[in-house]
Motif scaffolding. Structure first.
Motif, PDB file in Angstrom:
ATOM      1  N   VAL A 161       2.918   3.036 -10.908  1.00 10.57           N
ATOM      2  CA  VAL A 161       3.356   4.447 -10.590  1.00 10.57           C
ATOM      3  C   VAL A 161       3.223   4.694 -12.169  1.00 10.57           C
ATOM      4  O   VAL A 161       3.133   6.106 -12.014  1.00 10.57           O
TER       5      VAL A 161
ATOM      6  N   GLY B 152       7.912   9.913  -7.632  1.00  9.89           N
ATOM      7  CA  GLY B 152       7.425   9.286  -8.731  1.00  9.89           C
ATOM      8  C   GLY B 152       8.326   8.043  -9.205  1.00  9.89           C
ATOM      9  O   GLY B 152       8.538   7.901 -10.506  1.00  9.89           O
TER      10      GLY B 152
ATOM     11  N   TRP C 140       6.622   4.660  -4.669  1.00  8.98           N
ATOM     12  CA  TRP C 140       5.310   4.644  -4.965  1.00  8.98           C
ATOM     13  C   TRP C 140       4.471   3.799  -4.043  1.00  8.98           C
ATOM     14  O   TRP C 140       4.681   2.537  -4.185  1.00  8.98           O
TER      15      TRP C 140
ATOM     16  N   GLY D 178       3.785  11.235  -7.474  1.00  4.75           N
ATOM     17  CA  GLY D 178       2.491  10.906  -7.486  1.00  4.75           C
ATOM     18  C   GLY D 178       1.580  11.219  -6.030  1.00  4.75           C
ATOM     19  O   GLY D 178       2.417  11.251  -5.162  1.00  4.75           O
TER      20      GLY D 178
ATOM     21  N   ALA E   1       0.027   6.609 -12.353  1.00  2.00           N
ATOM     22  CA  ALA E   1      -0.127   7.647 -11.533  1.00  2.00           C
ATOM     23  C   ALA E   1       0.929   8.921 -11.633  1.00  2.00           C
ATOM     24  O   ALA E   1       0.524  10.051 -10.987  1.00  2.00           O
ATOM     25  N   ALA E   2       2.045   8.787 -11.901  1.00  4.88           N
ATOM     26  CA  ALA E   2       2.978   9.786 -11.951  1.00  4.88           C
ATOM     27  C   ALA E   2       2.548  10.894 -12.867  1.00  4.88           C
ATOM     28  O   ALA E   2       2.091  10.815 -13.792  1.00  4.88           O
TER      29      ALA E   2
ATOM     30  N   PHE F 292      -6.167   8.764  -7.256  1.00  6.79           N
ATOM     31  CA  PHE F 292      -4.614   8.596  -7.516  1.00  6.79           C
ATOM     32  C   PHE F 292      -4.444   9.971  -8.751  1.00  6.79           C
ATOM     33  O   PHE F 292      -5.406  10.168  -9.305  1.00  6.79           O
ATOM     34  N   SER F 293      -3.404  10.471  -8.630  1.00 10.00           N
ATOM     35  CA  SER F 293      -3.046  11.527  -9.679  1.00 10.00           C
ATOM     36  C   SER F 293      -3.203  10.911 -10.860  1.00 10.00           C
ATOM     37  O   SER F 293      -3.015   9.553 -10.964  1.00 10.00           O
ATOM     38  N   ASN F 294      -3.579  11.411 -11.779  1.00 10.65           N
ATOM     39  CA  ASN F 294      -3.788  10.946 -13.494  1.00 10.65           C
ATOM     40  C   ASN F 294      -5.143  10.125 -13.211  1.00 10.65           C
ATOM     41  O   ASN F 294      -5.438   9.528 -14.144  1.00 10.65           O
TER      42      ASN F 294
END
Length: 164
Positions: free
Chosen positions: A143, A66, A71, A105, A146-147, A127-129
């Motif tokens: 990032v 992350g 990223w 991420g 998404a982190a 993506f994450s988040n």
């Protein structure tokens, strides 16, 4: 005698450093859901991917450190899972081990026709988040959007696929 003990101590420390594995980058792994089970020690991320537009093609899930430098950078992914798209009720589940608790991420791509290329008009991604993606950011959120923090055990996240 003291010098001999110091030298032997340094040699032992060097042997331990050589034997300790470095954080592997670019490792393709199977989707082993047992690594995210109830008694799994972690650290790992249990990723629920939702919103598949079809049950065709392939799915790629990649984890990244992350950091801004790593990223979505070519060759900077930690682990990759590539499997045929076989969603049930529009969803699939993945277990992504991570080297240690920390900031990561995760990026997912649904290659609907399985050609190994990103086809903006048909492929999906997430993506994450769950940051929004658009043609203006070319589907690559920062990032900071998404982190997430992975703990020492199993961290659960949900990624919602988006299609253009």
């Amino acid at each position: 005698m003291v010098m001999v003990k110091v030298a032997m101590g340094l040699m032992s420390a060097a042997a331990i450093l050589v034997a300790a594995p470095a954080m592997a980058h670019g490792q393709e792994i199977p989707n082993d859901l047992d690594r995210c089970g109830a008694n799994a020690p972690g650290p790992a991320v249990l990723v629920d991917v939702r919103g598949f537009a079809s049950a065709t093609g392939k799915v790629r899930v990649q984890s990244y450190p992350g950091t801004k430098a790593a990223w979505l950078a070519k060759g900077e992914w930690i682990n990759r899972i590539d499997v045929p798209a076989r969603p049930r009720n529009g969803a699939m589940r993945f277990c992504m081990p991570v080297p240690h608790a920390g900031t990561y991420g995760i990026a997912v791509r649904h290659d609907r026709n399985g050609n190994g290329k990103t086809d903006i008009s048909s492929d999906g991604g997430g993506f994450s988040n769950n940051p929004s993606i658009s043609i203006f950011n070319l589907g690559k959120p920062s990032v900071s959007k998404a982190a997430f923090q992975a703990g020492p055990g199993v961290t659960k996240i949900t990624i919602n696929l988006q299609y253009m």
